[in-house]
Design a protein around this motif. Structure first.
Motif, PDB file in Angstrom:
ATOM      1  N   GLY A 424      20.591  -4.116 -66.982  1.00 43.67           N
ATOM      2  CA  GLY A 424      19.458  -3.657 -67.765  1.00 43.67           C
ATOM      3  C   GLY A 424      19.512  -4.119 -69.203  1.00 43.67           C
ATOM      4  N   PRO A 425      18.457  -3.776 -69.966  1.00 41.62           N
ATOM      5  CA  PRO A 425      18.403  -4.217 -71.364  1.00 41.62           C
ATOM      6  C   PRO A 425      19.499  -3.604 -72.209  1.00 41.62           C
ATOM      7  CG  PRO A 425      16.666  -2.630 -70.903  1.00 41.62           C
ATOM      8  CD  PRO A 425      17.285  -2.974 -69.593  1.00 41.62           C
ATOM      9  N   VAL A 426      19.832  -4.265 -73.282  1.00 49.84           N
ATOM     10  CA  VAL A 426      20.793  -3.851 -74.316  1.00 49.84           C
ATOM     11  C   VAL A 426      22.239  -4.049 -73.861  1.00 49.84           C
ATOM     12  CG1 VAL A 426      21.503  -2.095 -75.953  1.00 49.84           C
ATOM     13  CG2 VAL A 426      19.124  -2.149 -75.158  1.00 49.84           C
ATOM     14  N   TYR A 427      22.652  -3.366 -72.758  1.00 45.47           N
ATOM     15  CA  TYR A 427      24.082  -3.357 -72.415  1.00 45.47           C
ATOM     16  C   TYR A 427      24.416  -4.209 -71.192  1.00 45.47           C
ATOM     17  CZ  TYR A 427      23.984   0.412 -75.750  1.00 45.47           C
ATOM     18  OH  TYR A 427      23.796   1.143 -76.895  1.00 45.47           O
ATOM     19  N   GLY A 428      23.419  -4.619 -70.426  1.00 45.34           N
ATOM     20  CA  GLY A 428      23.632  -5.556 -69.336  1.00 45.34           C
ATOM     21  C   GLY A 428      24.684  -5.113 -68.347  1.00 45.34           C
ATOM     22  N   ALA A 429      25.532  -6.083 -67.932  1.00 45.49           N
ATOM     23  CA  ALA A 429      26.533  -5.828 -66.897  1.00 45.49           C
ATOM     24  C   ALA A 429      27.601  -4.856 -67.353  1.00 45.49           C
ATOM     25  CB  ALA A 429      27.170  -7.154 -66.482  1.00 45.49           C
ATOM     26  N   ALA A 430      27.829  -4.731 -68.660  1.00 46.13           N
ATOM     27  CA  ALA A 430      28.849  -3.802 -69.153  1.00 46.13           C
ATOM     28  C   ALA A 430      28.501  -2.367 -68.787  1.00 46.13           C
ATOM     29  CB  ALA A 430      29.001  -3.943 -70.669  1.00 46.13           C
ATOM     30  N   ARG A 431      27.225  -2.042 -68.800  1.00 44.17           N
ATOM     31  CA  ARG A 431      26.813  -0.694 -68.418  1.00 44.17           C
ATOM     32  C   ARG A 431      27.079  -0.459 -66.936  1.00 44.17           C
ATOM     33  NH1 ARG A 431      20.857   2.020 -67.857  1.00 44.17           N
ATOM     34  NH2 ARG A 431      20.624   0.278 -66.410  1.00 44.17           N
ATOM     35  N   ASP A 432      26.780  -1.455 -66.101  1.00 46.23           N
ATOM     36  CA  ASP A 432      27.019  -1.306 -64.661  1.00 46.23           C
ATOM     37  C   ASP A 432      28.503  -1.104 -64.376  1.00 46.23           C
ATOM     38  OD1 ASP A 432      24.309  -1.861 -64.534  1.00 46.23           O
ATOM     39  OD2 ASP A 432      24.627  -3.990 -64.096  1.00 46.23           O
ATOM     40  N   ALA A 433      29.345  -1.911 -65.022  1.00 45.85           N
ATOM     41  CA  ALA A 433      30.790  -1.793 -64.805  1.00 45.85           C
ATOM     42  C   ALA A 433      31.304  -0.440 -65.281  1.00 45.85           C
ATOM     43  CB  ALA A 433      31.513  -2.922 -65.536  1.00 45.85           C
ATOM     44  N   THR A 434      30.795   0.019 -66.409  1.00 47.45           N
ATOM     45  CA  THR A 434      31.228   1.315 -66.934  1.00 47.45           C
ATOM     46  C   THR A 434      30.832   2.442 -65.991  1.00 47.45           C
ATOM     47  OG1 THR A 434      31.071   0.531 -69.217  1.00 47.45           O
ATOM     48  CG2 THR A 434      30.999   2.907 -68.873  1.00 47.45           C
ATOM     49  N   TRP A 435      29.598   2.391 -65.490  1.00 46.74           N
ATOM     50  CA  TRP A 435      29.142   3.434 -64.571  1.00 46.74           C
ATOM     51  C   TRP A 435      29.992   3.453 -63.298  1.00 46.74           C
ATOM     52  CZ3 TRP A 435      26.409   7.675 -64.447  1.00 46.74           C
ATOM     53  CH2 TRP A 435      25.982   8.202 -63.220  1.00 46.74           C
ATOM     54  N   SER A 436      30.316   2.285 -62.786  1.00 48.66           N
ATOM     55  CA  SER A 436      31.131   2.214 -61.572  1.00 48.66           C
ATOM     56  C   SER A 436      32.502   2.845 -61.804  1.00 48.66           C
ATOM     57  CB  SER A 436      31.283   0.755 -61.141  1.00 48.66           C
ATOM     58  OG  SER A 436      32.131   0.642 -60.019  1.00 48.66           O
ATOM     59  N   THR A 437      33.121   2.538 -62.920  1.00 46.20           N
ATOM     60  CA  THR A 437      34.447   3.093 -63.202  1.00 46.20           C
ATOM     61  C   THR A 437      34.374   4.592 -63.463  1.00 46.20           C
ATOM     62  OG1 THR A 437      35.218   0.993 -64.087  1.00 46.20           O
ATOM     63  CG2 THR A 437      36.436   2.950 -64.745  1.00 46.20           C
ATOM     64  N   LEU A 438      33.344   5.047 -64.160  1.00 52.37           N
ATOM     65  CA  LEU A 438      33.180   6.487 -64.386  1.00 52.37           C
ATOM     66  C   LEU A 438      33.008   7.216 -63.055  1.00 52.37           C
ATOM     67  CD1 LEU A 438      30.834   6.607 -67.522  1.00 52.37           C
ATOM     68  CD2 LEU A 438      33.253   7.253 -67.413  1.00 52.37           C
ATOM     69  N   THR A 439      32.285   6.596 -62.128  1.00 53.24           N
ATOM     70  CA  THR A 439      32.111   7.205 -60.808  1.00 53.24           C
ATOM     71  C   THR A 439      33.449   7.356 -60.106  1.00 53.24           C
ATOM     72  OG1 THR A 439      29.908   6.216 -60.628  1.00 53.24           O
ATOM     73  CG2 THR A 439      30.926   6.971 -58.596  1.00 53.24           C
ATOM     74  N   THR A 440      34.296   6.336 -60.216  1.00 52.53           N
ATOM     75  CA  THR A 440      35.629   6.405 -59.631  1.00 52.53           C
ATOM     76  C   THR A 440      36.461   7.500 -60.289  1.00 52.53           C
ATOM     77  OG1 THR A 440      35.554   4.042 -59.114  1.00 52.53           O
ATOM     78  CG2 THR A 440      37.726   5.093 -59.152  1.00 52.53           C
ATOM     79  N   LEU A 441      36.420   7.608 -61.605  1.00 56.81           N
ATOM     80  CA  LEU A 441      37.166   8.646 -62.319  1.00 56.81           C
ATOM     81  C   LEU A 441      36.674  10.038 -61.918  1.00 56.81           C
ATOM     82  CD1 LEU A 441      37.421   7.161 -65.943  1.00 56.81           C
ATOM     83  CD2 LEU A 441      39.247   7.361 -64.244  1.00 56.81           C
ATOM     84  N   ALA A 442      35.364  10.180 -61.736  1.00 54.72           N
ATOM     85  CA  ALA A 442      34.810  11.480 -61.366  1.00 54.72           C
ATOM     86  C   ALA A 442      35.262  11.896 -59.973  1.00 54.72           C
ATOM     87  CB  ALA A 442      33.284  11.431 -61.432  1.00 54.72           C
ATOM     88  N   GLU A 443      35.366  10.915 -59.078  1.00 56.73           N
ATOM     89  CA  GLU A 443      35.819  11.228 -57.719  1.00 56.73           C
ATOM     90  C   GLU A 443      37.256  11.713 -57.708  1.00 56.73           C
ATOM     91  OE1 GLU A 443      35.175   7.592 -55.715  1.00 56.73           O
ATOM     92  OE2 GLU A 443      32.998   7.898 -55.409  1.00 56.73           O
ATOM     93  N   GLY A 444      38.063  11.218 -58.645  1.00 58.70           N
ATOM     94  CA  GLY A 444      39.466  11.607 -58.678  1.00 58.70           C
ATOM     95  C   GLY A 444      39.752  12.824 -59.531  1.00 58.70           C
ATOM     96  N   ALA A 445      38.731  13.330 -60.235  1.00 64.29           N
ATOM     97  CA  ALA A 445      38.926  14.478 -61.123  1.00 64.29           C
ATOM     98  C   ALA A 445      38.629  15.774 -60.382  1.00 64.29           C
ATOM     99  CB  ALA A 445      38.041  14.357 -62.350  1.00 64.29           C
TER     100      ALA A 445
END
Length: 993
Positions: A424-445
């Protein structure tokens, strides 16, 4: 600094810090200060979490400057000019407020024995002969108001807060919104003896790369310190010279330890592109409901990635939370509109806010990520890159007091909403990668993800260690010597001029912003053609007399501005720079219109790059990156919160209030003297009568002081809160009306060639504020530098400027030989004004009065406010169009040197260049002036009378001389030497000498 003052040491810093803040410094602040002073150098990177007082780097820098003031030469660790750079539009900028408060404390503390007084005296010693502000503070924005005065002399210390664009473009001799004549001066002030601290430096890697390359391509040939960059970041990669926070050292400091461990949890919500705004608003409403009750209303922060989404969410929240106090904060708004909004925002979410029983919700863009000291109880944010989320999380439970405010709630909660858009605009692929990793962290928390400051540092070092989680850094072009050689050519600017934007933001970073001003009175009702544009010649005369000022300017991305003017649909705009490719192309949805921009005059059918600029109507296709444009208020595009391209409502013209805004600008204040003035100022019957009297005043008759006094007395006691007026500007207006400075200035139509007096189509009440006098604001006109409240002889002016230049040169530590050349240039800089027609112009166009004068003049004594009078005097004198006295000055001095038996004692190249360039020209060429009536120009210098011809204006040796001097003193070093002479001239002129 007095002889009895012992040198400042790191042990004195806590006392200085307490005098500023009222508390002891954190361990890292004291340790860093001691390390810089002990090692004599700064680290490349200062790695400190947000919320731990990073803005105090300004205090540290000022203290180091004072502590090293006695150190001579290029090795001094402290720097005169301290820049605090952020890649955001400064809005609620507490860094600026803090710097201003620090400056005021130092100004008051010159006498005394404490650390504050000793710091003040040490700073004063850097410019011992300078009067006025000890440590001026500038919020660097686009525009013309402050460009000539943000630093009045290069030996004075100062603090500047600005964006990457504003600071970086000035460093590269291409300052956005700065006239070509001012560009080398600004480059000298940024590119020498400067400490440039870049906040969240991982967002400004292109700028830092360019700074580093410039230091390799150019060496200062002067005994002054180079520019030095220091990165400030909590998420940047460590460097060789990193100052890292010692966490254990802060365990014993209760406040610091509480902030480092402030309880924060993070939750994730998935959404869709169409439903994202609705879901963000729903989460905010839910947060308000969950935290309400118990005697204290919550404060909720909502952060969106684009202005349009922020506006959409704001509209939904105002409808869904009618009982809440809702505000919108975006970076792209007029500075003059911000004080009231700033006050409301800090009242709602500031760290010092009071408890209320009304929930507070602030919807904002990225502008809150840097420079805004907010402390929210809940955070709702769009998904973004990891570094952006860390900054936003820094505004949640910032002081670690959430559990005290809401006992039993455990920790403050941040909710991240992801719309599912890929790249998406502004943050591009970095936002997608961050969301994916946050999802993984949330699953383990087991619950919410721990995002306290210390936890975020741990995440950055582990889960988010890869650079793919940060906003993508675009490639940076290699800065080569030939590119710098092109940029130093500022008069004229080469036609093949490399753009600076890629060197500031990287490839595909988009074009520089367009600076927009809204003014009324540019169009008039036409029954057959709607709003008809007034002739450009008229508007040029008005805007020359009353130019745009920084407080009324909004910076808009070039692509967004062009599409709006062209009638195309609005697009997502963020408060960080994004490329035109990210915005996409749209189809026209509204009628296009034209705006006013400055363009070079056209001669013989083609534009001259060195020709005077004039305000002209342009359409969308003619818009250029970096333009300053004036928009008719009837076109819309702005509301109380800022940039609103879909809004076609009438925009308030704030130009009158802007001319009374605080600042160091030398432009005169002004009111439009028309039938609507009484209503705009809310005047009573007596005030309305006084305005009528001024309207009826005959041409040339002086303004009655009694009328001005009565007008001031008629102002409403409480003042207005419309048209940009604030309590401060209202007081300035009243004080100005009670002085003798306001004058009636008539604007005539330059294209009116009728016999007799030209038509007066607009009238201003104009005059300088305080003792300020115009300097080089209209430097393109031959007489602009010669206007002054009273006549000044050439001899008196030369002596005063020579003395001032010598003072500055000695304060900078220049060698005696070099200082002597600078003084000679200052003492001969205006010799060319002895030309007959120039002297006639200085006598109002009266050649007889000039011939009968006992001594030649340097300053005319004509009204410095009335710029039209200068032009009229030049026309009556017969002075050739475009004539420059400095070209004649250089020719006279060069002829004088040929008669010296023993030759000149110093650098002849430098002497001639400093004279020829003292108004910013001859870099590398002077204007080619057609003199149809050439004559001798004679002046006595020493034992000889020197004579040159008036058509001797172009020195063909100047380009080669300019190249040699850049190699000899460095590109920024030569600009600094020019700045010594130019600032000596302008400061002396501003004092009336």
């Amino acid at each position: 600094m007095t002889v009895s003052d012992p040198a400042l040491r790191a042990e004195d810093f806590p006392e200085f810090f307490r005098a500023v803040h009222g508390v002891d410094p954190f361990p890292w602040q004291l340790d860093l200060t001691g390390r810089v002073l002990a090692e004599g150098r700064w680290p490349d990177l200062v790695d400190v979490p947000t919320g731990l007082g990073k803005t105090s780097m300004i205090d540290i820098a000022v203290f180091v400057t004072a502590a090293t003031a006695r150190t001579a030469g290029a090795e001094r660790a402290g720097r005169r000019r301290i820049f605090f750079v952020v890649d955001r539009r400064l809005v609620v900028d507490e860094a600026f407020e803090h710097a201003t408060r620090l400056s005021e404390l130092l100004q008051e503390a010159t006498n005394g024995a404490g650390a504050m007084a000793r710091v003040a005296r040490a700073l004063r010693a850097l410019a011992p002969t300078a009067s006025g502000d000890l440590l001026p503070v500038t919020r660097m924005r686009g525009g013309t108001t402050w460009a000539a005065a943000w630093m009045d002399r290069p030996d004075r210390p100062g603090i500047v807060l600005g964006t990457v664009d504003q600071v970086g473009s000035r460093f590269l001799f291409r300052g956005y919104g700065v006239s070509d004549r001012r560009k080398p001066l600004d480059a000298a002030l940024v590119g020498t003896d400067s400490l440039i601290m870049v906040d969240e430096a991982h967002l400004a890697t292109a700028l830092l790369t360019t700074f580093g390359a410039a230091s390799q391509r150019d060496q200062l040939g002067l005994p002054v310190p180079d520019p030095l960059t220091v990165r400030l970041s909590a998420t940047a990669e460590p460097t060789f010279e990193t100052y890292a926070l010692d966490v254990d050292a802060h365990r014993g400091t209760a406040v610091a330890w509480r902030r480092l461990n402030a309880g924060k949890g993070l939750r994730l919500v998935e959404s869709t592109p169409k439903g994202s705004a609705k879901d963000i608003a729903a989460q905010a409403i839910e947060a308000v409901s969950a935290l309400s009750g118990g005697g204290r209303a919550p404060a909720v922060l909502v952060v969106c990635n684009t202005v349009d989404r922020a506006r959409e969410v704001f509209t939904k929240l105002r409808a869904g939370l009618p009982e809440a106090d809702c505000e919108l904060l975006i970076g792209r708004s007029r500075p003059i509109d911000r004080p009231g909004l700033q006050e409301r925002v800090l009242r709602l979410l500031g760290v010092r806010r009071r408890a209320t029983d009304v929930p507070a919700v602030l919807v904002a863009t990225q502008t809150v990520e840097v420079g805004v000291n907010l402390d929210a109880d809940a955070l709702i944010t769009e998904s973004a890159s990891w570094d952006a989320l860390v900054q936003r999380l820094g505004r949640l439970n910032r002081l670690g007091l959430f559990s005290d405010r809401f006992p039993g709630d455990g920790h403050a909660v941040a909710t991240v909403v992801h719309d599912g858009t890929t790249d998406g605009p502004v943050y591009g692929a970095a936002r997608d990668a961050t969301w994916s990793t946050l999802t993984t962290l949330a699953e383990g928390a087991t619950g919410d993800i721990d995002v306290s400051p210390l936890a975020c540092r741990a995440h950055t070092a582990s889960a988010f260690a890869d650079r793919s989680y940060l906003r993508a850094t675009r490639g940076v072009p290699v800065l080569l010597g030939p590119t710098l050689d092109t940029w130093v050519q500022t008069a004229p600017v080469p036609l093949n001029d490399p753009p600076v934007a890629p060197f500031l933001h990287g490839f595909d970073s988009g074009a520089p912003a367009v600076q927009m001003v809204w003014r009324e009175g540019l169009v008039e009702d036409d029954p057959f053609d709607g709003d008809a544009e007034l002739p450009a010649e008229r508007l040029d005369a008005l805007l020359t007399q009353w130019p745009p000022r920084s407080p009324e300017i909004v910076e808009i991305p070039f692509v967004a501005a062009r599409r709006w003017i062209g009638g195309q649909s609005p697009e997502p705009v963020s408060d960080v720079d994004i490329s035109g490719e990210e915005l996409g192309r749209q189809q026209p949805v509204a009628d296009p219109f034209r705006v006013l921009a400055q363009r070079a005059s056209r001669q013989t059918g083609r534009a001259r790059t060195d020709a005077p600029t004039r305000w002209s109507w342009i359409d969308a296709e003619q818009l250029r990156p970096g333009d300053l444009v004036v928009v008719p208020t009837e076109r819309g595009g702005l509301d109380e919160y800022g940039w609103a391209p879909a809004d076609r409502g009438l925009v308030a013209d704030v130009s009158e209030a802007a001319s009374f805004a605080p600042g160091r600008g030398a432009l005169p204040a002004a009111l439009r003297l028309d039938a609507g003035l009484a209503a705009r100022l809310g005047l009573d019957r007596i005030g309305t009568e006084q305005v009528t009297r001024l309207l009826d005043l005959p041409t040339g008759e002086p303004v009655d002081v009694g009328v001005m006094q009565s007008l001031a007395d008629s102002l409403p006691v409480e003042g207005l809160r419309r048209f940009g007026w604030t309590e401060t500007t209202w007081r300035e207006l009243a004080a100005w009306l009670r002085t003798r400075s306001p004058r009636r200035v008539e604007i005539t139509d330059p294209s009116d060639d009728r016999w007799g007096e030209p038509e007066v189509w607009a009238v201003l009440l104009s005059g300088p504020r305080g003792a300020a006098a115009p300097t080089e604001g209209d430097d393109e006109h031959a007489g602009a530098s010669s206007a002054a409240p009273a006549q000044v002889t050439l001899e008196a002016h030369h002596l005063a400027v020579r003395r001032r230049a010598g003072d500055i040169a000695r304060a900078l530590g220049l060698s005696l030989d070099l200082a002597a050349v600078v003084e000679d240039a200052a003492g001969w800089h205006d010799l060319g004004k002895v030309e007959d027609r120039f002297q006639a112009m200085l006598h109002g166009g009266d050649a007889t009065a000039a011939a009968l004068a006992r001594e030649p003049l340097a300053k005319s004594g004509m009204d410095p406010v009335n710029r039209n009078a200068w032009r009229d005097a030049a026309r009556r004198s017969g002075l050739p169009t475009g004539a420059r006295h400095e070209a004649w000055s250089a020719a006279l001095v060069e002829e004088h040197l040929r008669h010296l038996d023993d030759g000149y004692h110093g650098d002849v190249d430098l002497l001639l260049h400093l004279i020829a360039s003292h108004h910013g020209y001859a870099r590398p060429l002077a204007w080619l002036v057609a003199d149809n009536d050439p004559r001798d120009i004679g002046v006595a210098l020493g034992e000889h009378k020197v004579v040159v011809r008036s058509d001797q204006t172009v020195d063909l040796q100047q380009p080669a001389r300019f190249a040699r001097l850049n190699a000899r003193y460095g590109r920024w070093g030569l600009a600094l030497l020019e700045a010594v002479v130019r600032c000596a001239d302008t400061t002396v002129s501003g004092e009336g000498s």
